[in-house]
Design a protein around this motif. Structure first.
Motif, PDB file in Angstrom:
ATOM      1  N   LEU A   3       0.818  -1.226   0.000  1.00 32.13           N
ATOM      2  CA  LEU A   3       0.000   0.000   0.000  1.00 32.13           C
ATOM      3  C   LEU A   3       0.844   1.264   0.000  1.00 32.13           C
ATOM      4  O   LEU A   3       1.768   1.404   0.799  1.00 32.13           O
ATOM      5  CB  LEU A   3      -0.879  -0.014   1.258  1.00 32.13           C
ATOM      6  CG  LEU A   3      -1.679   1.263   1.574  1.00 32.13           C
ATOM      7  CD1 LEU A   3      -2.835   1.438   0.599  1.00 32.13           C
ATOM      8  CD2 LEU A   3      -2.195   1.239   3.005  1.00 32.13           C
ATOM      9  N   LYS A   4       0.498   2.182  -0.920  1.00 28.50           N
ATOM     10  CA  LYS A   4       1.085   3.534  -0.928  1.00 28.50           C
ATOM     11  C   LYS A   4      -0.019   4.483  -1.326  1.00 28.50           C
ATOM     12  O   LYS A   4      -0.527   4.402  -2.441  1.00 28.50           O
ATOM     13  CB  LYS A   4       2.221   3.637  -1.956  1.00 28.50           C
ATOM     14  CG  LYS A   4       3.469   2.899  -1.598  1.00 28.50           C
ATOM     15  CD  LYS A   4       4.445   2.924  -2.769  1.00 28.50           C
ATOM     16  CE  LYS A   4       5.298   1.674  -2.782  1.00 28.50           C
ATOM     17  NZ  LYS A   4       4.588   0.500  -3.359  1.00 28.50           N
ATOM     18  N   GLU A   5      -0.380   5.368  -0.427  1.00 27.38           N
ATOM     19  CA  GLU A   5      -1.502   6.267  -0.683  1.00 27.38           C
ATOM     20  C   GLU A   5      -1.121   7.649  -0.171  1.00 27.38           C
ATOM     21  O   GLU A   5      -0.427   7.752   0.834  1.00 27.38           O
ATOM     22  CB  GLU A   5      -2.711   5.722   0.094  1.00 27.38           C
ATOM     23  CG  GLU A   5      -4.048   6.246  -0.330  1.00 27.38           C
ATOM     24  CD  GLU A   5      -5.198   5.560   0.443  1.00 27.38           C
ATOM     25  OE1 GLU A   5      -5.152   4.323   0.658  1.00 27.38           O
ATOM     26  OE2 GLU A   5      -6.116   6.283   0.845  1.00 27.38           O
ATOM     27  N   LEU A   7      -2.870  11.422   0.853  1.00 27.29           N
ATOM     28  CA  LEU A   7      -4.068  12.231   1.052  1.00 27.29           C
ATOM     29  C   LEU A   7      -3.668  13.693   1.174  1.00 27.29           C
ATOM     30  O   LEU A   7      -2.685  14.008   1.841  1.00 27.29           O
ATOM     31  CB  LEU A   7      -4.795  11.801   2.340  1.00 27.29           C
ATOM     32  CG  LEU A   7      -5.204  10.329   2.439  1.00 27.29           C
ATOM     33  CD1 LEU A   7      -5.797  10.049   3.818  1.00 27.29           C
ATOM     34  CD2 LEU A   7      -6.195   9.961   1.342  1.00 27.29           C
ATOM     35  N   SER A  39     -10.635  12.986   1.961  1.00 21.31           N
ATOM     36  CA  SER A  39      -9.330  12.669   2.549  1.00 21.31           C
ATOM     37  C   SER A  39      -9.485  12.369   4.032  1.00 21.31           C
ATOM     38  O   SER A  39      -8.859  11.452   4.554  1.00 21.31           O
ATOM     39  CB  SER A  39      -8.370  13.848   2.389  1.00 21.31           C
ATOM     40  OG  SER A  39      -8.108  14.068   1.029  1.00 21.31           O
ATOM     41  N   ARG A  42     -11.179   8.987   4.686  1.00 26.00           N
ATOM     42  CA  ARG A  42     -10.195   7.951   4.354  1.00 26.00           C
ATOM     43  C   ARG A  42      -9.167   7.794   5.482  1.00 26.00           C
ATOM     44  O   ARG A  42      -8.803   6.685   5.862  1.00 26.00           O
ATOM     45  CB  ARG A  42      -9.500   8.375   3.054  1.00 26.00           C
ATOM     46  CG  ARG A  42      -8.736   7.320   2.366  1.00 26.00           C
ATOM     47  CD  ARG A  42      -9.584   6.416   1.513  1.00 26.00           C
ATOM     48  NE  ARG A  42      -8.742   5.292   1.095  1.00 26.00           N
ATOM     49  CZ  ARG A  42      -8.874   4.060   1.561  1.00 26.00           C
ATOM     50  NH1 ARG A  42      -9.853   3.741   2.388  1.00 26.00           N
ATOM     51  NH2 ARG A  42      -8.049   3.110   1.166  1.00 26.00           N
ATOM     52  N   HIS A  46      -8.443   4.481   7.832  1.00 29.05           N
ATOM     53  CA  HIS A  46      -7.138   3.849   8.079  1.00 29.05           C
ATOM     54  C   HIS A  46      -6.884   3.698   9.577  1.00 29.05           C
ATOM     55  O   HIS A  46      -6.397   2.666  10.028  1.00 29.05           O
ATOM     56  CB  HIS A  46      -6.018   4.648   7.410  1.00 29.05           C
ATOM     57  CG  HIS A  46      -5.885   4.371   5.950  1.00 29.05           C
ATOM     58  ND1 HIS A  46      -5.564   3.127   5.458  1.00 29.05           N
ATOM     59  CD2 HIS A  46      -6.024   5.168   4.861  1.00 29.05           C
ATOM     60  CE1 HIS A  46      -5.509   3.175   4.138  1.00 29.05           C
ATOM     61  NE2 HIS A  46      -5.786   4.402   3.745  1.00 29.05           N
ATOM     62  N   LYS A 127       1.343  -0.527   9.226  1.00 34.72           N
ATOM     63  CA  LYS A 127       0.868   0.538   8.340  1.00 34.72           C
ATOM     64  C   LYS A 127       1.279   1.894   8.935  1.00 34.72           C
ATOM     65  O   LYS A 127       0.936   2.199  10.076  1.00 34.72           O
ATOM     66  CB  LYS A 127      -0.656   0.479   8.197  1.00 34.72           C
ATOM     67  CG  LYS A 127      -1.221   1.417   7.134  1.00 34.72           C
ATOM     68  CD  LYS A 127      -2.723   1.619   7.286  1.00 34.72           C
ATOM     69  CE  LYS A 127      -3.512   0.402   6.800  1.00 34.72           C
ATOM     70  NZ  LYS A 127      -4.987   0.616   6.926  1.00 34.72           N
ATOM     71  N   THR A 150       1.319   4.138   4.086  1.00 34.85           N
ATOM     72  CA  THR A 150       2.050   3.093   3.375  1.00 34.85           C
ATOM     73  C   THR A 150       2.318   1.880   4.248  1.00 34.85           C
ATOM     74  O   THR A 150       2.439   1.997   5.471  1.00 34.85           O
ATOM     75  CB  THR A 150       3.393   3.640   2.814  1.00 34.85           C
ATOM     76  OG1 THR A 150       4.043   2.603   2.069  1.00 34.85           O
ATOM     77  CG2 THR A 150       4.325   4.115   3.919  1.00 34.85           C
TER      78      THR A 150
ATOM     79  N   GLU B 154       4.542   6.147  -7.149  1.00 36.01           N
ATOM     80  CA  GLU B 154       3.201   6.237  -6.549  1.00 36.01           C
ATOM     81  C   GLU B 154       3.119   7.304  -5.463  1.00 36.01           C
ATOM     82  O   GLU B 154       2.034   7.769  -5.120  1.00 36.01           O
ATOM     83  CB  GLU B 154       2.788   4.896  -5.936  1.00 36.01           C
ATOM     84  CG  GLU B 154       2.404   3.840  -6.949  1.00 36.01           C
ATOM     85  CD  GLU B 154       2.154   2.506  -6.239  1.00 36.01           C
ATOM     86  OE1 GLU B 154       1.089   2.360  -5.620  1.00 36.01           O
ATOM     87  OE2 GLU B 154       3.043   1.615  -6.295  1.00 36.01           O
TER      88      GLU B 154
END
Ligand SMILES: [Zn+2]
Ligand SMILES: [Zn+2]
Lengths: 173, 173
Positions: A3-5, A7, A39, A42, A46, A127, A150, B154
């Motif tokens: 995972l790589k996000e 916001l 954002s 989200r 998380h 995470k 991430t 990413e």
């Protein structure tokens, strides 16, 4: 890959009630838009994904909904540990007192000449949530801010070590 | 995989003169330790690695050595663009005036009700530097802070888009 996000904030104000109440049998009557992901929603998702542990190094923590999320995790049995700043933990609106009152372990930076300026959290030790965003209403709703989320081990591991180092070095009083 | 590095602060004060002067034929006479790599020297190295462009969204920028690095890049022909906070750009010690005087393009957040609270930079459009660290002496030498450096597309791509969005929306005056 892991995972790589990213916001970005500010985030528009929407209803996040559904994140806290999983079995809702009535429509929400609050004045904010419903069914919209932002954002902020989200970010709450998380945080609320924690099953075993939540470790936080947070400079300033006054956001009521984030506090509600942490208290809910604690109630669910998630082990929550918080390192915070010595000066900012007592400012008006700080949620640190509420966390302590609920039985959550909070430690703070020893020296008042130094700021514990991190704003990161580790969910279940795997995470990472980290960025410029302080956990305040202004940061979420007004400021230009970023948060990286991430599960990349090369990024998570150093923050895990930093958390443990600061936890050991900080004052539990 | 692509570069992923995490730096933690505070960083001990060491000599960073060698990063600015590549052909030194005499030993440095300054009082700080020499030949030691720190989080701060590493951060400067990453900044000074720029060859074509440096794009920055920086809330507070008063660190003299970071300013010297940016001015050196500008002199080398690297295209530097800076988005900063409206209130913090004029506080005592801010280096924003010095950048402008040197001919570097600086824009700032339009509204004074909102903070441009990011602290990130993009090197050559492919390396992201982002974290809790404001570009000040206190942050570098005293505070508990973090900086992530990564070439992970990413993570880089969203920050690149954010920079361009804020650049377009900000006031060049
Ligand atoms: Zn609602
Ligand atoms: Zn020296």
């Amino acid at each position: 890959g892991p995972l790589k996000e990213v916001l970005f904030f500010p985030s528009p104000q929407v209803c996040v009630e559904h994140l806290f109440t999983s079995h809702r049998s009535f429509p929400c009557a609050c004045p904010f838009p419903h069914g919209i992901q932002t954002s902020f929603s989200r970010l709450l998702e998380h945080l609320l994904s924690a099953r075993t542990s939540l470790e936080m190094c947070i400079f300033s923590f006054s956001n009521m909904e984030m506090s509600r999320a942490i208290l809910l995790l604690h109630k669910r049995g998630v082990v929550v540990r918080v390192v915070t700043d010595r000066d900012y933990m007592t400012i008006t609106g700080s949620q640190i007192g509420a966390l302590r009152k609920a039985g959550i372990s909070v430690r703070h930076e020893m020296s008042s000449a130094v700021h514990m300026h991190h704003k990161f959290a580790l969910v279940d030790g795997r995470k990472l949530i980290s960025g410029s965003l302080n956990w305040t209403l202004t940061a979420v709703q007004s400021n230009k801010e970023n948060v990286i989320i991430t599960e990349e081990p090369e990024l998570v591991r150093p923050f895990q070590q930093e958390f443990l180092k600061l936890w050991e070095a900080s004052d539990p009083a």
